[in-house]
Design an enzyme around this catalytic site. Structure first.
Site, short mmCIF file in Angstrom:
data_model
loop_
_atom_site.label_atom_id
_atom_site.label_comp_id
_atom_site.label_asym_id
_atom_site.label_seq_id
_atom_site.Cartn_x
_atom_site.Cartn_y
_atom_site.Cartn_z
N LYS A 78 0.85 -1.19 0.00
CA LYS A 78 0.00 0.00 0.00
C LYS A 78 0.88 1.24 0.00
CE LYS A 78 -3.88 2.08 2.56
NZ LYS A 78 -4.83 1.91 3.68
N SER A 157 -9.78 2.29 2.68
CA SER A 157 -8.85 2.94 1.77
C SER A 157 -7.89 1.97 1.08
CB SER A 157 -8.01 3.98 2.54
OG SER A 157 -7.19 3.34 3.52
N SER A 181 -10.31 0.13 7.05
CA SER A 181 -9.71 0.23 5.72
C SER A 181 -9.02 -1.04 5.23
CB SER A 181 -8.72 1.40 5.65
OG SER A 181 -9.43 2.62 5.63
#
Length: 493
Positions: A78, A157, A181
């Site tokens: 990420k 996210s 998330s």
């Protein structure tokens, strides 16, 4: 013949150990999938040369009998984790060109254990979002499409992480979870995703959103793979004052399939009025699976749950407004000129931050301002304590708690982006555990009537990730999904 990218991490490690293929061959197969999957917009930065270099190092280590627990496994990172000398953006314009001179502790742990980096994957800007539509680099698309053929968001996210793993562009990926998330995109994309206890994984080198809530964790295609990833990601880090100095168990060993005699709590407050029937039916099936496996179902109450979302959206923006004050055009990334220092700050922050980030900075600044601090921020912290006490009392009666992960399946792009309250409600089932700092996992458990994945959430006591994974594994086995999205994106490659 099974494609190399169809293998789970456990399967790939077994194949590597037997010499059936090399990490370079495995990595090349994944790099081809990354190239074929660009229509999904999951990657912000691809690092093929580094991936092959790391794969060769993993092969050399294996030949020398020194392979790590993730020796030669290609993963995606990420783009909130700082990676040394590699572009790190947080999917924000304000970090244009930022290449950290250091490595985050979590990614350093992965490289120590032999993992291979395929690249950095997209997220909602600064991890603020539930759909992956607020990235400066454009929205990510869910590899799954509804039965009507229409596109869906991957959740947020960590939507880029989830999309990359679901599309078999990475064996697993790192995520971060501030209010859900990891768990919500795992549910939307049919993956296993675990947010461990706050303090289990170091936050050092992760770009901060809300420091008292942020926690790293893995997204993977199976519960066993998530357990293998978490073992490498976790561990004490003296560079993070909130990191806990406890031994890291071999989580995969906890997946015995035996939950006989365990007490599973069902919180009555999570059965929301107006919840989709698909969600309620899935929850009921999960309860039955627990009974069938020999667990005892216990009705519990978490009375302050109804205040969790409001509490979160005071605490998280307050911490965000403080953390994001460092981005002023002086030290990092973008700089817009002005006629004075103040004007340069204003121009840089105005151009560099997207609308959702600006909204949360304004909310946070407001609740921390003189005259409102006691009325909002201090009160929210008191309610947060009551929410944590609810869980503490519940875990006096039960070993784990079972709930839906999200109140809906993946929705269409743009469906909720004009209504922030509707978007924030996506986190209604995940936020309470984040405020309490306890571990939570989403496990793929079914499909909705529109043909999209749905997840069930398992919550556990602090630092009892093994229990969470064990229960999650039983759900995974009972659901027996094994489905994967049709690779429509390859036709667009």
């Amino acid at each position: 013949m099974t494609s190399l990218t169809d293998l789970t991490i456990a399967g790939a490690l077994a194949g590597l150990a037997k010499g059936e293929f090399t990490s370079r061959e495995l990595t090349q197969a994944y790099l081809a999938e990354v190239e074929n999957g660009r229509a999904l917009n999951a990657f912000t930065t691809e690092t093929p040369d580094k991936a092959l270099e790391m794969a060769d190092a993993a092969d050399t280590a294996r030949r020398a009998g020194d392979a790590g627990p993730l020796g030669g496994i290609p993963v995606a990172i990420k783009d909130l984790f700082c990676t040394k000398d590699i572009l790190t953006t947080a999917s924000s314009h304000i970090l244009d060109g930022f290449k950290p001179p250091y490595e985050s502790s979590v990614t350093a742990n992965l490289w120590r254990d032999g993992a291979v980096m395929l690249g950095k994957v997209s997220l909602d800007e600064f991890a603020m979002g539930s759909s992956n539509e607020t990235s400066f680099y454009g929205p990510v698309e869910n590899p799954w499409r509804a039965s009507d053929g229409k596109a869906r968001v991957p959740g947020g996210s960590s939507g880029g992480s989830a999309a990359a793993v679901a599309a078999h562009m990475a064996a697993a990926a790192t995520g971060t979870d501030t209010g859900g998330s990891i768990r919500q995109p795992a549910s939307f994309c049919g993956l296993a995703g675990i947010k461990p206890t706050y303090g289990r994984c170091s936050r050092w080198g992760i770009i901060a959103f809300a420091s008292s809530l942020d926690q790293a964790g893995p997204l993977a295609r199976t519960v066993e793979d998530a357990a293998i990833m978490l073992r490498s990601m976790a561990g004490h880090d003296p560079k993070d004052s909130t990191s806990i100095n406890l031994p890291v168990p071999d989580y995969a060993k906890a997946l015995t399939g035996d939950i006989r005699g365990m007490k599973i709590g069902i919180p009555r407050e999570y059965r929301l009025d107006g919840a989709p029937q698909d969600i309620l039916d899935l929850w009921d099936r999960g309860i039955q699976w627990m009974k069938d496996a020999g667990a005892q179902i216990v009705d519990i109450s978490l009375p302050h749950t109804k205040y969790a979302l409001a509490t979160y959206y005071v605490v998280a923006p307050a911490e965000a407004s403080s953390n994001l004050a460092r981005y002023d055009g002086v030290r990092y990334g973008l700089r817009e000129t002005g006629n004075s220092l103040s004007e340069m700050y204003e121009n840089t922050r105005g151009a560099g931050f997207g609308h959702e980030v600006q909204r949360r900075i304004l909310i946070g600044t407001y609740v921390l301002s003189a005259g409102y601090y006691d009325a909002y921020y201090l009160k929210a912290q008191k309610v947060r304590t009551l929410i944590a006490q609810d869980f503490e009392q519940a875990f006096g009666q039960v070993d784990a708690i079972l709930t839906p992960t999200a109140p809906c399946s993946a929705f269409s792009p743009g469906e909720k982006s004009a209504d922030p309250i509707s978007m924030y409600l996506n986190d209604v089932f995940t936020v309470p555990a984040s405020l309490a700092g306890i571990p939570g996992m989403s496990v793929p458990a079914g499909m909705c009537s529109a043909g999209m994945p749905l997840g069930l959430q398992v919550l556990g006591r602090p630092f009892e990730e093994e229990t969470v994974l064990k229960v999650g594994h039983v759900i995974e086995q009972a659901a027996g999904l094994g489905a994967r999205p049709k690779a429509w994106w390859k036709e667009a490659a």
